[in-house]
Structure formats: structure tokens, C-alpha cells
Write a protein that holds these residues in place. Structure first.
Motif, PDB file in Angstrom:
ATOM      1  N   SER A  35      10.752 -42.909 -33.361  1.00  8.01           N
ATOM      2  CA  SER A  35       9.470 -43.618 -33.430  1.00  8.01           C
ATOM      3  C   SER A  35       8.312 -42.642 -33.306  1.00  8.01           C
ATOM      4  O   SER A  35       7.310 -42.762 -34.017  1.00  8.01           O
ATOM      5  N   CYS A  61       5.340 -45.001 -39.499  1.00  3.92           N
ATOM      6  CA  CYS A  61       5.221 -45.033 -40.966  1.00  3.92           C
ATOM      7  C   CYS A  61       6.237 -45.947 -41.647  1.00  3.92           C
ATOM      8  O   CYS A  61       6.040 -46.348 -42.789  1.00  3.92           O
ATOM      9  N   ALA A 109      21.464 -37.404 -42.997  1.00  2.23           N
ATOM     10  CA  ALA A 109      20.333 -37.937 -43.760  1.00  2.23           C
ATOM     11  C   ALA A 109      19.089 -37.773 -42.904  1.00  2.23           C
ATOM     12  O   ALA A 109      18.983 -38.364 -41.838  1.00  2.23           O
ATOM     13  N   SER A 134      14.628 -36.913 -43.116  1.00  3.48           N
ATOM     14  CA  SER A 134      13.441 -36.629 -43.913  1.00  3.48           C
ATOM     15  C   SER A 134      12.669 -35.461 -43.306  1.00  3.48           C
ATOM     16  O   SER A 134      11.617 -35.095 -43.767  1.00  3.48           O
ATOM     17  N   THR A 159       8.801 -49.998 -37.650  1.00  3.81           N
ATOM     18  CA  THR A 159      10.259 -50.101 -37.640  1.00  3.81           C
ATOM     19  C   THR A 159      10.748 -50.771 -36.369  1.00  3.81           C
ATOM     20  O   THR A 159      10.220 -50.507 -35.291  1.00  3.81           O
TER      21      THR A 159
END
Ligand code: ADP
Ligand code: MG
Length: 599
Positions: A35, A62, A77, A79, A143
């Protein structure tokens, strides 16, 4: 012969989860990190049954688009980095891309997320490491991660978990650290549908006052030093205010809570003998360092960090702490207003809080999207939040007994008494100070001796009748070896034959007649230290001061007592003796009033 097989992705994730997800608190940590990495400034954490039943983290960051929402559960995985070079410069918490893969392999996870660009949000449900459902739903930006049935498929882990209360405590200690490092982020915590606290956005001092407690923060020194490419800032307990037990030490590196032995050791060493033996200083320290100077990729949970140059780190920390201690007066400010339990306002406040809490029960529907994010009707009082994070009472009491008085207050008064030729009692502004005459003098002489070894030799007083002292051959040779140091203390000693010396002068402040004892003690100390290859000066100073100081039982005149108090407060560390015993105990008027039942 067993044949080699490649483990399935699922099994591999489950094994990896063992390293990342140890207990519910580790899930909370990973989710809050994500977060914060997503740029959130409001985070709501909801926990049930100590996290065993439910862990939910809602943020306003975001978010993820629908592709990423599915991808994020894959192992590796991420970003946050895309090349090895990126890793060298990484500033985010995450970069390994394995937290969500690990968590989802040992629990049921629901992800609800929306970016600013997309019209509707994406919901992804995971079971046993596989996607079980993907849907779309109108949602707010940000989220929500909901984790249920943690370790349902790893019974060994599940059985290993502690009671709900203990697990919940682990969770709050994780949140506490993030709350300290991110004062600009609002943190709200619910447990069993009850709002435990809501920490509003604040600046660092205000946030720490809430999380650590106002009283403890009022006994800290500030530190802000830039050295050797590292910026260190934060707060340290004044030496008169240390902890009996460990645990209240917080270290952050570029915003990441870490543990590092070098830093702890450097801080303890910098305090030296200014805190009682066995006590631990309290600290909250924030280090800012270039990512090239350390490696966070030592352990999957990233709690341990490896610095490229640990020696440099030690020096930086040691000097940062020493400098801030020597620039501070070392005198605790007694700013804390007394907590008056029968204060009607206080009572009302706590009653209010109670009813507020009752009305703050938060419904958690089956959809699990909590309504907590927007609701903030319950502004909890500062006291309440601090109390929640508070140090146990018994530790506090230990600290309070060590609190001492401001120098000015002592000087204000010439009212002193000697109690049983052992303690000096003095009226001070806020009540009464009791000084142990022996350890007070010991502290004075100890600091003077250290200063004498370094810079200013102690004056000598000539003996009217020089004293002849005899030592064993071994002791005599040792004495010869450190005679230059002894002379700096004010002794004038002439060798006379093979085992005899004549003492012609002694330190100006030493009572006569103790010479043999002082020297014998120092010889013993020197023996032990040279045997262990240590610098003997500190221990010589200790044995000199212990043996030369006025004794418990020595009568003192009023002038002598006043002079002792003056000299004591001219010391760098007037509150503890070189061996760690307290020198001053104070009794406040409030405490007396309480005991006489005036309040
Ligand atoms: P890491 O944090 O190491 O990248 P994670 O498994 O924790 O790995 O998360 C994988 C990816 O999911 C992140 O890199 C990020 O892109 C995305 N992600 C996870 N949590 C959030 C969140 N709360 N908000 C936005 N994106 C998130
Ligand atoms: Mg992560």
C-alpha cells in the motif's frame, strides 16, 4: 533411485511462503508495504481473531488495472524493478514479486482494485494459489486485499500460531513501526469489529507522541547528523531514562523498519556508563543512506540489511549519538503535567471514548469491502492511542524512579541535610531529592580521573609525612608500568628499593590514609585489563574513584554537601555512578500528596 522432478509452481510458492509468511503479522507487513509502495496516504487495517480469521488492508493508492490485478499473484511479478541495475537503486519496499504469490498459496485472498483511469474496478478471488474468479465492480480508487483462512492448507504452521492476543500484538507492533516511519499516512486499525485507533496524518514529532507516548518523548534527546554519506535523525532517551528491558528500539533505513546489530551496538557503546548496567536506551532512529551503500536483499522478509561498510556505520552512529549527548545538558525537563486520576475532565473524556468506541462497531459484510475507510466519527484522544502502544506499567515505574531533577532547581536551594551519614537530602523545586553521597562522589572522581588521563592532571596535595608502602614483587612491577597514569591522578610516588615506594603527595580531593588501598585496587584492575588486552584507563578510573570517594558513614558539613552537589551537577552524567547505580532519587510533591491522601 529417486528421479529429479521440477516442483510445480504451486508447491514452489507454498515452500517460498514459509520464508515470507511466518504468521498473520507478516501478511499485514507485506500488504502495508504494498500500500505504501502504491503511494497511499490512508490505510485501513481490519483484523479478526488475531489475523487468523481475517486480515484486510484497504488503501487509496494507485490501484491496478485489470491485467495487473490478475498478474500480481504470479511469482516474480513486480512493477517495481525490471533489471538487476534497478535493484541497486531500489527505494520501494517490494521488488521480489513474491509476497502475493506466497500469501495466496496459503490462504484465500480477495483483491479488489481500481486505478484512476479505469471506470470500474476488478475483483480477483484466489483459492489455493489459483484464480477462482475474476469479476468487475464499481469501486473507489485504491486496493483492498482481504486474506482469510490463513494457513488452512499448512496445518503445521496453523498449529504453531499463538493465541489471538499474541498474534494481534505482533500485528500492532508491525503497524506501530510503519506508523512511526510514515507520519503523513493515516493508519486506522479495527480488531473484532472494534476501532482500536485512528492515527491522523501528522508530522513526525506529533506522530511519535501518539505512538510512543508524550511522556516518554519528553525525556528524549533529538539527533540530526549527516556524516560519511549517511543522514541520521531521530530521538534517543536521555541517560537518566533508560529501559530495563529491550524492545523499545526502532531503527529505519530509508523508511524501512530494520534490525541491525552494528547500529544497536554503536548506540549502546555511545551511552557507555551513563546508563545503569543491564538497561537499554530507548531510540527511534531514521537512517537515510544511498541504496548502493547497503543490500536489503539478504532475506525474503527484508528485516535484516547488510551494509557494505559496517565499520563506517558503527563510527557514524557512535559519533552521532555521542555528539547529541554532549551537546544536550543531560538534564531531563520535567514538563509532564501530573496525571490526576480524579480530574473530572479526564474522567469525562474516557467515558466519551468508551461510548464512542461502542458506536464504532464496524459491520463487515460478506463482500468484505469495509466501510471503515470513510468513517472517522471516532476521533480518539491522543492519550488513548498512546496508551494502546504503551510500555508496560512496571517498566515505566522503573524509569520513573530514575527521573532526576533539573540542575537549576538543585542550586536554588541551600537547604541540605545529611541522613545517617549516608544520604544527602535536599529540598528542590518540585519536592525532595535524595543523593547517595558515596556514589555521587564516585561519579565526580571518575569523570575527573578520565579527564586527567586525557588532558588536565589532578592537583596534588603534599603529605606532611610521606608514606612508605610495600608491595609484592609482581605488584611493584605493575605499579612501575602504569606510574605515569597514576601521576596524572595527582599522586607523587618515588620508588625506593625493589618493592617499596614512598608516596609524597596525593590527589587534592582524596581523604588521607587510603593510599595503600587505592593503589592496590588499581594494580589489580590494571592486571586484569592488561591480561585481557584492554585499555585500562576506564577501569583504573573506576577503581580509583570507588576507593577514593567519601564513604557511606562519613559525616559531612553543610559546605561539603553543597560543594558535592555543585560538583555532581558539573558532571557530564550526574545520574548514575560508574558502576550503574543511581545517584539521585527524587520524590515529588505530588507523590507525597498522594501518599498523604491529599489528592
Ligand atoms: P513486490 O511488492 O515485491 O513487487 P508483491 O507480490 O508484494 O511483490 O506485489 C506484486 C505487485 O502487485 C506489485 O509489484 C504491485 O505492482 C502490485 N500491487 C500489490 N499490492 C498493491 C497495492 N496495494 N496497490 C497497487 N499495486 C499493488
Ligand atoms: Mg510487496
Amino acid at each position: 533411485m529417486p528421479t529429479i522432478k521440477i516442483l510445480s509452481e504451486n508447491v514452489a510458492n507454498k515452500i517460498a511462503a514459509g520464508e515470507v509468511v511466518e504468521r498473520p503479522a507478516s501478511v499485514v507487513k507485506e500488504l502495508i508495504e504494498n500500500s505504501i509502495d502504491a503511494g497511499s496516504d490512508e490505510i485501513v487495517i481490519t483484523v479478526k481473531s488475531g489475523g487468523k480469521g481475517l486480515i484486510q488492508v484497504i488503501d487509496n493508492g494507485c490501484g491496478m488495472n485489470s491485467d495487473d490485478a490478475v498478474l500480481c499473484f504470479e511469482r516474480h511479478a513486480t512493477s517495481k524493478i525490471s533489471s538487476w541495475e534497478d535493484l541497486q537503486r531500489v527505494r520501494s519496499f517490494g521488488f521480489r514479486g513474491e509476497a502475493l504469490a506466497s500469501i495466496s498459496s496459503v490462504s484465500d485472498v480477495e483483491l479488489k482494485t481500481k486505478t484512476t483511469i479505469e471506470e470500474v474496478g476488478t475483483i480477483v478471488r484466489m483459492h489455493a494459489g489459483n484464480i477462482s474468479e475474476v469479476t468487475k465492480e464499481a469501486s473507489l480508487q485504491g486496493t483492498t486485499m482481504t486474506v482469510k483462512n490463513l494457513f488452512y492448507n499448512v496445518p503445521a504452521r496453523r498449529n504453531f500460531l499463538k493465541t489471538n492476543n499474541t498474534e494481534f500484538r505482533h500485528i500492532t507492533s508491525v503497524i506501530k513501526k510503519f506508523a512511526m516511519a510514515y507520519p503523513a499516512v493515516e493508519f486506522t486499525l479495527f480488531h473484532e469489529d472494534e476501532k482500536i485507533f485512528q492515527l491522523r496524518k501528522a508530522d513526525l514529532p506529533a506522530r511519535l507522541e501518539k505512538v510512543i507516548g508524550k511522556d516518554i518523548m519528553s525525556y528524549t534527546l533529538t539527533l540530526d547528523v549527516e556524516q560519511f554519506g549517511t543522514h541520521v535523525k531521530g530521538y534517543l532517551s536521555k541517560p537518566s531514562f533508560s529501559y530495563k528491558t529491550k524492545g523499545e528500539q526502532y531503527l529505519f533505513l530509508n523508511g524501512r523498519p530494520i534490525v541491525n546489530r552494528t547500529v544497536n551496538f554503536a548506540v549502546f557503546s555511545a551511552y557507555g556508563h551513563s546508563i545503569p548496567k543491564g538497561d537499554k536506551p530507548f531510540f527511534v532512529l531514521f537512517l537515510e543512506s544511498k541504496p548502493e551503500d547497503f543490500d536489503v536483499n539478504v532475506h525474503p522478509a527484508k528485516a535484516e540489511v547488510k551494509f557494505k561498510d559496517e565499520q563506517l556505520l558503527y563510527r557514524t552512529m557512535f559519533h552521532a549519538v555521542r555528539d547529541s549527548m554532549s551537546t544536550d545538558s543531560m538534564i531531563p525537563s520535567l514538563t509532564r503535567p501530573p496525571v490526576n486520576e480524579s480530574d473530572p475532565e479526564k474522567t469525562n473524556l474516557s467515558l466519551d471514548l468508551h461510548t464512542q468506541k461502542e458506536s464504532l462497531r464496524m459491520p463487515l459484510g460478506s463482500g468484505m469491502q469495509s466501510s471503515g475507510q470513510g468513517s472517522d466519527s471516532g476521533t480518539q484522544s491522543e492519550d488513548d492511542v498512546a496508551r494502546f502502544f504503551e510500555t508496560p506499567e512496571e517498566e515505566k515505574r522503573a524509569i520513573q524512579t530514575q527521573l532526576t531533577q533539573p540542575k537549576q532547581a538543585v542550586n536554588l536551594s541551600s537547604l541540605v541535610w545529611q541522613l545517617h551519614n549516608r544520604y544527602i537530602i535536599s529540598q528542590i523545586k518540585s519536592g525532595l531529592a535524595i543523593i547517595d553521597q558515596h556514589v555521587a562522589h564516585e561519579r565526580i572522581l571518575y569523570e575527573r580521573a578520565l579527564d586527567a588521563f586525557e588532558k588536565n592532571p589532578i592537583f596534588s596535595q603534599q603529605l606532611l609525612f610521606p608514606q612508605t608502602l610495600e608491595f609484592s614483587a609482581e605488584d611493584f612491577s605493575i605499579l612501575e608500568e602504569f606510574l605515569p597514569l597514576v601521576e596524572r591522578l595527582g599522586f607523587v610516588i618515588k620508588k625506593f628499593g625493589k618493592r617499596t615506594v614512598v608516596v609524597e603527595a596525593v590527589p587534592a580531593d582524596v581523604r588521607l590514609g587510603n593510599e595503600q588501598k587505592i593503589l592496590t585496587e588499581m594494580i589489580n584492575e590494571y592486571k586484569i585489563n592488561s591480561y585481557n588486552d584492554l585499555d585500562p584507563r576506564d577501569n583504573l578510573a573506576k577503581s580509583f574513584s570507588c576507593k577514593s570517594a567519601i564513604k557511606s558513614g562519613d559525616p559531612l558539613t553543610v559546605d561539603e554537601m553543597n560543594s558535592l552537589i555543585d560538583q555532581l551537577f558539573a558532571c557530564k552524567f550526574p545520574y548514575v555512578c560508574p558502576h550503574g547505580r543511581p545517584i539521585i532519587i527524587q520524590l515529588s510533591l505530588e507523590e507525597l500528596d498522594k501518599r498523604f491522601m491529599r489528592i
